[in-house]
Design a protein around this motif. Structure first.
Motif, PDB file in Angstrom:
ATOM      1  N   VAL A   1      -8.105 -49.684  35.089  1.00 20.83           N
ATOM      2  CA  VAL A   1      -8.924 -49.228  33.965  1.00 20.83           C
ATOM      3  C   VAL A   1      -9.888 -50.343  33.555  1.00 20.83           C
ATOM      4  N   SER A   2      -9.344 -51.567  33.344  1.00 20.09           N
ATOM      5  CA  SER A   2     -10.144 -52.662  32.771  1.00 20.09           C
ATOM      6  C   SER A   2     -11.257 -53.114  33.719  1.00 20.09           C
ATOM      7  N   GLU A   3     -12.322 -53.572  33.101  1.00 21.90           N
ATOM      8  CA  GLU A   3     -13.500 -54.065  33.831  1.00 21.90           C
ATOM      9  C   GLU A   3     -13.976 -55.345  33.145  1.00 21.90           C
TER      10      GLU A   3
ATOM     11  N   ALA B   1     -15.281 -54.044  29.940  1.00 16.96           N
ATOM     12  CA  ALA B   1     -14.511 -52.974  29.271  1.00 16.96           C
ATOM     13  C   ALA B   1     -13.038 -53.351  29.251  1.00 16.96           C
ATOM     14  N   GLY B   2     -12.579 -53.856  28.102  1.00 17.87           N
ATOM     15  CA  GLY B   2     -11.174 -54.231  27.943  1.00 17.87           C
ATOM     16  C   GLY B   2     -10.554 -53.399  26.846  1.00 17.87           C
ATOM     17  N   SER B   3     -10.555 -53.948  25.616  1.00 16.60           N
ATOM     18  CA  SER B   3     -10.033 -53.186  24.478  1.00 16.60           C
ATOM     19  C   SER B   3     -10.809 -51.885  24.292  1.00 16.60           C
ATOM     20  N   ASP B   4     -12.057 -51.897  24.708  1.00 13.77           N
ATOM     21  CA  ASP B   4     -12.914 -50.714  24.544  1.00 13.77           C
ATOM     22  C   ASP B   4     -13.197 -50.091  25.914  1.00 13.77           C
TER      23      ASP B   4
ATOM     24  N   TRP C   1     -10.884 -55.156  37.018  1.00 16.78           N
ATOM     25  CA  TRP C   1     -10.223 -56.459  36.867  1.00 16.78           C
ATOM     26  C   TRP C   1      -8.770 -56.288  36.454  1.00 16.78           C
ATOM     27  N   PHE C   2      -8.011 -57.360  36.589  1.00 19.91           N
ATOM     28  CA  PHE C   2      -6.629 -57.445  36.062  1.00 19.91           C
ATOM     29  C   PHE C   2      -5.724 -56.345  36.644  1.00 19.91           C
ATOM     30  N   VAL C   3      -5.900 -55.978  37.895  1.00 23.18           N
ATOM     31  CA  VAL C   3      -5.171 -54.805  38.409  1.00 23.18           C
ATOM     32  C   VAL C   3      -3.744 -55.231  38.829  1.00 23.18           C
ATOM     33  N   THR C   4      -2.803 -55.025  37.922  1.00 25.05           N
ATOM     34  CA  THR C   4      -1.417 -55.451  38.176  1.00 25.05           C
ATOM     35  C   THR C   4      -0.856 -54.713  39.383  1.00 25.05           C
ATOM     36  N   VAL C   5      -0.247 -55.474  40.276  1.00 30.09           N
ATOM     37  CA  VAL C   5       0.323 -54.983  41.539  1.00 30.09           C
ATOM     38  C   VAL C   5      -0.783 -54.585  42.529  1.00 30.09           C
TER      39      VAL C   5
ATOM     40  N   ARG D   1      -5.211 -67.197  39.321  1.00 27.82           N
ATOM     41  CA  ARG D   1      -3.887 -67.721  38.956  1.00 27.82           C
ATOM     42  C   ARG D   1      -3.735 -67.552  37.448  1.00 27.82           C
ATOM     43  N   TRP D   2      -2.575 -67.081  37.039  1.00 32.62           N
ATOM     44  CA  TRP D   2      -2.343 -66.753  35.635  1.00 32.62           C
ATOM     45  C   TRP D   2      -1.396 -67.733  34.981  1.00 32.62           C
ATOM     46  N   MET D   3      -1.284 -67.634  33.684  1.00 26.62           N
ATOM     47  CA  MET D   3      -0.355 -68.491  32.957  1.00 26.62           C
ATOM     48  C   MET D   3       1.076 -68.242  33.440  1.00 26.62           C
TER      49      MET D   3
ATOM     50  N   GLU E   1      -1.763 -53.688  27.636  1.00 27.49           N
ATOM     51  CA  GLU E   1      -1.447 -52.367  27.056  1.00 27.49           C
ATOM     52  C   GLU E   1      -1.922 -52.283  25.598  1.00 27.49           C
ATOM     53  N   GLY E   2      -3.013 -52.972  25.314  1.00 27.24           N
ATOM     54  CA  GLY E   2      -3.560 -53.015  23.957  1.00 27.24           C
ATOM     55  C   GLY E   2      -3.095 -54.280  23.257  1.00 27.24           C
ATOM     56  N   THR E   3      -4.066 -55.096  22.843  1.00 29.14           N
ATOM     57  CA  THR E   3      -3.728 -56.365  22.188  1.00 29.14           C
ATOM     58  C   THR E   3      -3.039 -56.103  20.837  1.00 29.14           C
TER      59      THR E   3
ATOM     60  N   GLU F   1      -4.146 -56.971  18.071  1.00 28.36           N
ATOM     61  CA  GLU F   1      -5.166 -56.530  17.114  1.00 28.36           C
ATOM     62  C   GLU F   1      -5.382 -55.016  17.255  1.00 28.36           C
ATOM     63  N   ILE F   2      -5.415 -54.534  18.480  1.00 26.18           N
ATOM     64  CA  ILE F   2      -5.617 -53.089  18.690  1.00 26.18           C
ATOM     65  C   ILE F   2      -4.417 -52.313  18.127  1.00 26.18           C
ATOM     66  N   GLN F   3      -3.200 -52.840  18.278  1.00 25.84           N
ATOM     67  CA  GLN F   3      -2.035 -52.145  17.682  1.00 25.84           C
ATOM     68  C   GLN F   3      -2.197 -52.071  16.162  1.00 25.84           C
TER      69      GLN F   3
HETATM   70  C1  LIG Z   1      -1.811 -60.255  33.280  1.00 26.97           C
HETATM   71  C2  LIG Z   1      -2.618 -59.053  32.925  1.00 26.97           C
HETATM   72  C3  LIG Z   1      -2.384 -57.847  33.568  1.00 26.97           C
HETATM   73  C4  LIG Z   1      -3.144 -56.726  33.263  1.00 26.97           C
HETATM   74  N1  LIG Z   1      -2.941 -55.557  33.966  1.00 26.97           N
HETATM   75  C5  LIG Z   1      -3.844 -54.546  33.837  1.00 26.97           C
HETATM   76  C6  LIG Z   1      -3.777 -53.397  34.690  1.00 26.97           C
HETATM   77  O1  LIG Z   1      -2.880 -53.261  35.514  1.00 26.97           O
HETATM   78  N2  LIG Z   1      -4.741 -52.458  34.573  1.00 26.97           N
HETATM   79  C7  LIG Z   1      -5.733 -52.546  33.657  1.00 26.97           C
HETATM   80  O2  LIG Z   1      -6.566 -51.650  33.617  1.00 26.97           O
HETATM   81  N3  LIG Z   1      -5.816 -53.615  32.819  1.00 26.97           N
HETATM   82  C8  LIG Z   1      -4.895 -54.603  32.886  1.00 26.97           C
HETATM   83  N4  LIG Z   1      -4.981 -55.706  32.059  1.00 26.97           N
HETATM   84  C9  LIG Z   1      -6.052 -55.790  31.107  1.00 26.97           C
HETATM   85  C10 LIG Z   1      -5.618 -55.735  29.661  1.00 26.97           C
HETATM   86  O3  LIG Z   1      -5.229 -54.431  29.306  1.00 26.97           O
HETATM   87  C11 LIG Z   1      -6.766 -56.270  28.811  1.00 26.97           C
HETATM   88  O4  LIG Z   1      -6.833 -57.668  29.058  1.00 26.97           O
HETATM   89  C12 LIG Z   1      -6.604 -56.016  27.339  1.00 26.97           C
HETATM   90  O5  LIG Z   1      -6.704 -54.636  27.062  1.00 26.97           O
HETATM   91  C13 LIG Z   1      -7.648 -56.759  26.515  1.00 26.97           C
HETATM   92  O6  LIG Z   1      -8.929 -56.590  27.048  1.00 26.97           O
HETATM   93  P1  LIG Z   1      -9.848 -57.883  27.323  1.00 26.97           P
HETATM   94  O7  LIG Z   1      -9.060 -58.849  28.093  1.00 26.97           O
HETATM   95  O8  LIG Z   1     -11.134 -57.429  27.892  1.00 26.97           O
HETATM   96  O9  LIG Z   1     -10.100 -58.512  25.905  1.00 26.97           O
HETATM   97  P2  LIG Z   1     -11.209 -58.053  24.827  1.00 26.97           P
HETATM   98  O10 LIG Z   1     -11.165 -56.579  24.642  1.00 26.97           O
HETATM   99  O11 LIG Z   1     -12.509 -58.667  25.170  1.00 26.97           O
HETATM  100  O12 LIG Z   1     -10.643 -58.721  23.507  1.00 26.97           O
HETATM  101  C14 LIG Z   1     -10.823 -60.106  23.217  1.00 26.97           C
HETATM  102  C15 LIG Z   1     -10.268 -60.365  21.824  1.00 26.97           C
HETATM  103  O13 LIG Z   1     -10.982 -59.563  20.870  1.00 26.97           O
HETATM  104  C16 LIG Z   1     -10.074 -58.780  20.134  1.00 26.97           C
HETATM  105  N5  LIG Z   1     -10.694 -57.486  19.807  1.00 26.97           N
HETATM  106  C17 LIG Z   1     -11.327 -56.629  20.638  1.00 26.97           C
HETATM  107  N6  LIG Z   1     -11.735 -55.553  19.962  1.00 26.97           N
HETATM  108  C18 LIG Z   1     -11.333 -55.719  18.672  1.00 26.97           C
HETATM  109  C19 LIG Z   1     -11.482 -54.953  17.478  1.00 26.97           C
HETATM  110  N7  LIG Z   1     -12.067 -53.763  17.477  1.00 26.97           N
HETATM  111  N8  LIG Z   1     -10.961 -55.462  16.342  1.00 26.97           N
HETATM  112  C20 LIG Z   1     -10.321 -56.659  16.330  1.00 26.97           C
HETATM  113  N9  LIG Z   1     -10.179 -57.439  17.415  1.00 26.97           N
HETATM  114  C21 LIG Z   1     -10.663 -56.967  18.582  1.00 26.97           C
HETATM  115  C22 LIG Z   1      -8.872 -58.602  21.048  1.00 26.97           C
HETATM  116  O14 LIG Z   1      -7.705 -58.232  20.335  1.00 26.97           O
HETATM  117  C23 LIG Z   1      -8.796 -59.970  21.674  1.00 26.97           C
HETATM  118  O15 LIG Z   1      -8.148 -60.840  20.804  1.00 26.97           O
HETATM  119  C24 LIG Z   1      -4.165 -56.814  32.296  1.00 26.97           C
HETATM  120  C25 LIG Z   1      -4.367 -58.032  31.626  1.00 26.97           C
HETATM  121  C26 LIG Z   1      -3.616 -59.129  31.933  1.00 26.97           C
HETATM  122  C27 LIG Z   1      -3.887 -60.428  31.227  1.00 26.97           C
END
Ligand SMILES: Cc1cc2nc3c(=O)[nH]c(=O)nc-3n(C[C@H](O)[C@H](O)[C@H](O)COP(=O)(O)OP(=O)(O)OC[C@H]3O[C@@H](n4cnc5c(N)ncnc54)[C@H](O)[C@@H]3O)c2cc1C
Length: 391
Positions: free
Chosen positions: A123-125, A128-131, A153-157, A195-197, A362-364, A366-368
């Motif tokens: 899903v993530s790009e 396009a992360g939280s949004d 990006w971040f495609v687990t497995v 490489r990740w934490m 699965e949603g940071t 902040e998103i929760q």
């Molecule tokens: C190890 C790992 C494995 C993952 N596996 C997958 C996977 O298998 N498939 C997949 O699709 N994705 C995967 N992800 C992606 C993960 O879901 C995203 O990293 C996460 O949703 C956050 O998106 P972002 O990294 O782009 O951060 P951003 O969305 O850029 O957020 C950056 C910061 O801004 C904050 N923020 C963003 N929007 C708001 C808002 N509206 N209000 C307040 N704060 C906000 C966030 O909480 C965060 O603190 C993985 C990530 C990691 C690190």
């Protein structure tokens, strides 16, 4: 109210603990070599099948273990004790795959359930992360199918999987749609393996999709259903994260408690020092209350006693609270271990790095918070209520 585990839940817990103990023999190898050799993957796959805990979230008639959400939470809490994310070797297919047609099920889901194929969810790009609505991966109609272009990006497995569930904006209307994409389709390229934490038995690579041609029947669910299907994954997944982090925190506390009793400084076990006792007690509080709440919400999902939106918010509370509480627990446990807590050969050090991501994926956190606040503002404080017969 009866808060005891049923005989069946206790039996599942014991099976999950036995499997966890068996897999834990691979923890050091995974840490030292950043993964496991194929022979270990095979042995663990066989052990998972022997345990009957493969695909716990899939119906028994398709070959899964067919567990309820509460039963799954009980199992995940045991698996969560494992470091190196070895819990992810006990495969749990993306529940989006329940939207497969019978043909797709035979080709994708049933082999995953049997441990012969593996899915990953892209899903993530970069933008396009939280949004996820800002996704730029596109699916363009061609004769008899679709042409996919974009970056994930971040495609687990993603390294180990042989097919991907890809979210793309389909057609001119940019309808969010999921596609089943075999990884060996021309145009799919794994471009970077960061490489990740944490040390994770699989990788989370980046992919580019360049003119990837897929047939019409690669669409999972319907055209335009991509967000709804993905969202339905969250309630369950967030509860499982809550359960796993609690299991991890409990293991850390067991180790820290034993260490505190054994380790002597200033002529006494460090467990005699009230500052250390305070840390132990705070850990117990964080674990106890979060386990109870996670079980409650899992039970509510199974019983269907709350509506979908309320459960979505409750799962967000569980994920937020448990992942943050477990982060506090593991931080204290590292402290109790002193310098040894900083040594990678100690499980507490590994858990410290590994639990961090549970506040991000699965949603940071902040998103929760936004989900919980949105529910409060739009629908009042009913989310806090326990279900009652009158509800
Ligand atoms: C190890 C790992 C494995 C993952 N596996 C997958 C996977 O298998 N498939 C997949 O699709 N994705 C995967 N992800 C992606 C993960 O879901 C995203 O990293 C996460 O949703 C956050 O998106 P972002 O990294 O782009 O951060 P951003 O969305 O850029 O957020 C950056 C910061 O801004 C904050 N923020 C963003 N929007 C708001 C808002 N509206 N209000 C307040 N704060 C906000 C966030 O909480 C965060 O603190 C993985 C990530 C990691 C690190």
């Amino acid at each position: 109210m009866d808060f005891r585990l049923t005989a069946r839940q206790e039996q599942l817990r014991r099976s999950a603990r036995a499997l966890t103990d068996l897999i834990s023999a691979y923890e050091n190898d995974c840490e030292e070599n950043n993964g496991l050799p194929p022979s270990a993957h095979e042995k663990i796959r066989d052990a998972v099948l022997d345990s009957g805990l493969q695909a716990v979230n899939m119906p028994a008639e398709w070959g899964g273990a067919g567990l309820t959400i509460l039963e799954q939470a009980v199992v995940q809490a045991e698996l969560g004790r494992l470091t190196g994310a070895l819990w992810d070797m006990v495969w749990r297919p993306a529940n989006a795959l329940t939207h497969c047609t019978p043909e797709q099920r035979a080709r994708y889901l049933e082999p995953v359930i049997r441990g012969e194929r593996r899915d990953c969810y892209a899903v993530s790009e970069p933008g396009a992360g939280s949004d996820p609505q800002s996704l730029t991966t596109t699916a363009t109609r061609t004769g008899g199918g679709w042409l996919l272009n974009g970056e994930k990006w971040f495609v687990t497995v993603g390294d180990h999987a042989d097919f991907m569930i890809v979210l793309a904006a389909a057609g001119e209307e940019r309808a969010p749609t999921l596609f089943l994409v075999d990884k060996d389709t021309p145009g799919v390229e794994m471009t970077r393996v960061p490489r990740w934490m944490h040390t994770f038995v699989y990788e989370h690579p980046e992919f580019t999709l360049t003119d990837v041609r897929v047939p019409d029947d690669a669409v999972l669910g319907g055209v335009g259903d991509g967000y709804d299907i993905t969202r339905s994954w969250f309630t369950e997944e967030r509860l499982m994260i809550a359960a796993r982090t609690i299991g991890a925190a409990e293991r850390a506390l067991e180790l820290a408690r034993d260490w505190a009793v054994e380790r002597r400084q200033f002529g006494s076990p460090i467990a005699d020092f009230q500052l250390v006792q305070g840390m132990l007690a705070d850990c117990a509080v964080d674990i106890a209350v979060n386990r109870a709440y996670t079980h409650q919400v899992a039970w509510e999902v199974d019983e269907g006693v709350a509506d979908r939106k309320t459960l979505h918010a409750k799962a967000a509370i569980a994920k937020l609270a448990a992942s943050e509480a477990s982060g506090r627990v593991i931080d204290r446990c590292v402290q109790i271990f002193g310098g040894r807590g900083y040594d990678r050969s100690y499980p507490v050090e590994r858990l410290y790095r590994e639990l961090r991501v549970d506040r991000i994926w699965e949603g940071t956190s902040e998103i929760q918070r936004l989900i919980v606040a949105g529910e409060l503002v739009k629908r009042g404080t009913g989310v806090l209520r326990m279900p009652s017969p009158a509800a």
